[in-house]
Design a protein around this motif. Structure first.
Motif, mmCIF file in Angstrom:
data_model
loop_
_atom_site.group_PDB
_atom_site.id
_atom_site.type_symbol
_atom_site.label_atom_id
_atom_site.label_comp_id
_atom_site.label_asym_id
_atom_site.label_seq_id
_atom_site.Cartn_x
_atom_site.Cartn_y
_atom_site.Cartn_z
ATOM 1 N N GLY A 1 0.779 -1.229 0.000
ATOM 2 C CA GLY A 1 0.000 0.000 0.000
ATOM 3 C C GLY A 1 0.810 1.279 0.000
ATOM 4 N N ILE B 1 -1.670 4.091 -6.669
ATOM 5 C CA ILE B 1 -2.956 3.402 -6.681
ATOM 6 C C ILE B 1 -3.056 2.628 -7.986
ATOM 7 C CG2 ILE B 1 -5.460 3.690 -6.680
ATOM 8 C CD1 ILE B 1 -4.966 6.263 -5.026
ATOM 9 N N PRO B 2 -3.316 1.321 -7.911
ATOM 10 C CA PRO B 2 -3.390 0.509 -9.130
ATOM 11 C C PRO B 2 -4.463 1.023 -10.094
ATOM 12 C CG PRO B 2 -3.330 -0.885 -7.185
ATOM 13 C CD PRO B 2 -3.526 0.519 -6.696
ATOM 14 N N ASP B 3 -4.283 0.710 -11.367
ATOM 15 C CA ASP B 3 -5.189 1.205 -12.399
ATOM 16 C C ASP B 3 -6.344 0.274 -12.725
ATOM 17 O OD1 ASP B 3 -3.893 -0.817 -13.704
ATOM 18 O OD2 ASP B 3 -3.364 0.346 -15.467
ATOM 19 N N ASN B 4 -6.462 -0.852 -11.999
ATOM 20 C CA ASN B 4 -7.594 -1.745 -12.286
ATOM 21 C C ASN B 4 -8.242 -2.206 -10.982
ATOM 22 O OD1 ASN B 4 -6.651 -4.680 -11.632
ATOM 23 N ND2 ASN B 4 -4.934 -3.775 -12.754
ATOM 24 N N LYS B 5 -9.509 -2.569 -11.124
ATOM 25 C CA LYS B 5 -10.338 -2.902 -9.964
ATOM 26 C C LYS B 5 -9.771 -4.064 -9.150
ATOM 27 C CE LYS B 5 -15.176 -3.962 -8.810
ATOM 28 N NZ LYS B 5 -15.146 -5.204 -8.102
ATOM 29 N N ALA C 1 -6.700 -5.198 -8.878
ATOM 30 C CA ALA C 1 -5.472 -4.811 -8.178
ATOM 31 C C ALA C 1 -5.785 -3.897 -6.992
ATOM 32 C CB ALA C 1 -4.508 -4.130 -9.147
ATOM 33 N N ARG C 2 -6.748 -2.985 -7.159
ATOM 34 C CA ARG C 2 -7.137 -2.125 -6.034
ATOM 35 C C ARG C 2 -7.767 -2.953 -4.914
ATOM 36 N NH1 ARG C 2 -8.496 1.114 -10.416
ATOM 37 N NH2 ARG C 2 -10.709 0.508 -10.323
ATOM 38 N N GLU C 3 -8.592 -3.929 -5.279
ATOM 39 C CA GLU C 3 -9.181 -4.815 -4.266
ATOM 40 C C GLU C 3 -8.094 -5.603 -3.534
ATOM 41 O OE1 GLU C 3 -12.037 -7.177 -6.405
ATOM 42 O OE2 GLU C 3 -13.542 -5.586 -6.364
ATOM 43 N N VAL D 1 -4.946 -4.669 -3.001
ATOM 44 C CA VAL D 1 -4.269 -3.746 -2.078
ATOM 45 C C VAL D 1 -5.140 -3.509 -0.855
ATOM 46 C CG1 VAL D 1 -3.432 -1.368 -1.792
ATOM 47 C CG2 VAL D 1 -2.832 -2.665 -3.845
ATOM 48 N N ASP D 2 -6.445 -3.337 -1.069
ATOM 49 C CA ASP D 2 -7.354 -3.144 0.061
ATOM 50 C C ASP D 2 -7.371 -4.362 0.977
ATOM 51 O OD1 ASP D 2 -8.004 -0.676 -1.022
ATOM 52 O OD2 ASP D 2 -9.987 -1.293 -1.741
#
Length: 174
Positions: A127, A131-135, A137-139, A141-142
């Motif tokens: 983290g 911020i990743p550019d796709n859903k 990858a963001r999920e 990281v979360d």
């Protein structure tokens, strides 16, 4: 009382080496719970190199999904377990369409109710970058960030490793 530990750091930061050193301080040969999966040739080579490097020092169980099962089987046979790594475990859970938050909660509950086995968990801190550019990858990281927070709350030791230098965030291992 057994003290669980969370060792965080970036890729090639030295976190696994630090965790292995910690695990080897026990009286018996520790168990290594490896979560990596080989989906390509390069990962197969990485896994093989890791297996060879630890063969003389650790017993190893490959467990990409069912972490609690691996920990349960270790009880009574080992005094410490090294889990490497939680972020690969989270990836495996996501790819198999498991409920990651529920799985992390179950792991946290297991750790908080089992103090007869020291568990040392290694994970990539993901983290601190862009911020990743796709859903997906963001999920990821979360999920990783939430897992780290939950596990750090219950672990007695939390260490962040950068450039091979261990820094105590909680506890006194470094």
């Amino acid at each position: 009382m057994i003290r669980h530990s969370l060792i965080l750091g970036g890729a090639k930061s030295g976190k696994t080496g630090f965790a292995e050193g910690l695990a080897l301080k026990g009286n018996k040969k520790p168990l290594y719970v490896a979560t990596g999966r080989a989906f390509d040739e390069e990962m197969k080579l990485r896994i093989s190199a890791h297996q060879q490097a630890r063969a003389d020092h650790f017993d190893t169980v490959e467990q990409p999904i069912n972490m609690i099962s691996a920990l349960e089987r270790a009880r009574g046979k080992y005094d410490r377990v090294l889990v490497d790594c939680l972020t690969l475990w989270i990836t495996n859970l996501m790819m198999a369409d498991y409920d990651v938050d529920e799985s992390v909660e179950a792991l946290a509950h297991w750790l908080s109710t089992n103090d007869d086995l020291m568990v040392i968990m290694v994970s990539n801190e993901v983290g601190q970058g862009v911020i990743p550019d796709n859903k997906m990858a963001r999920e990821f990281v979360d999920h990783a960030g939430i897992a780290h927070q939950e596990l750090a709350r219950l672990c007695q030791n939390v260490v962040f490793v950068t450039a091979g230098i261990a820094q105590n965030l909680k506890g006194d291992l470094a």
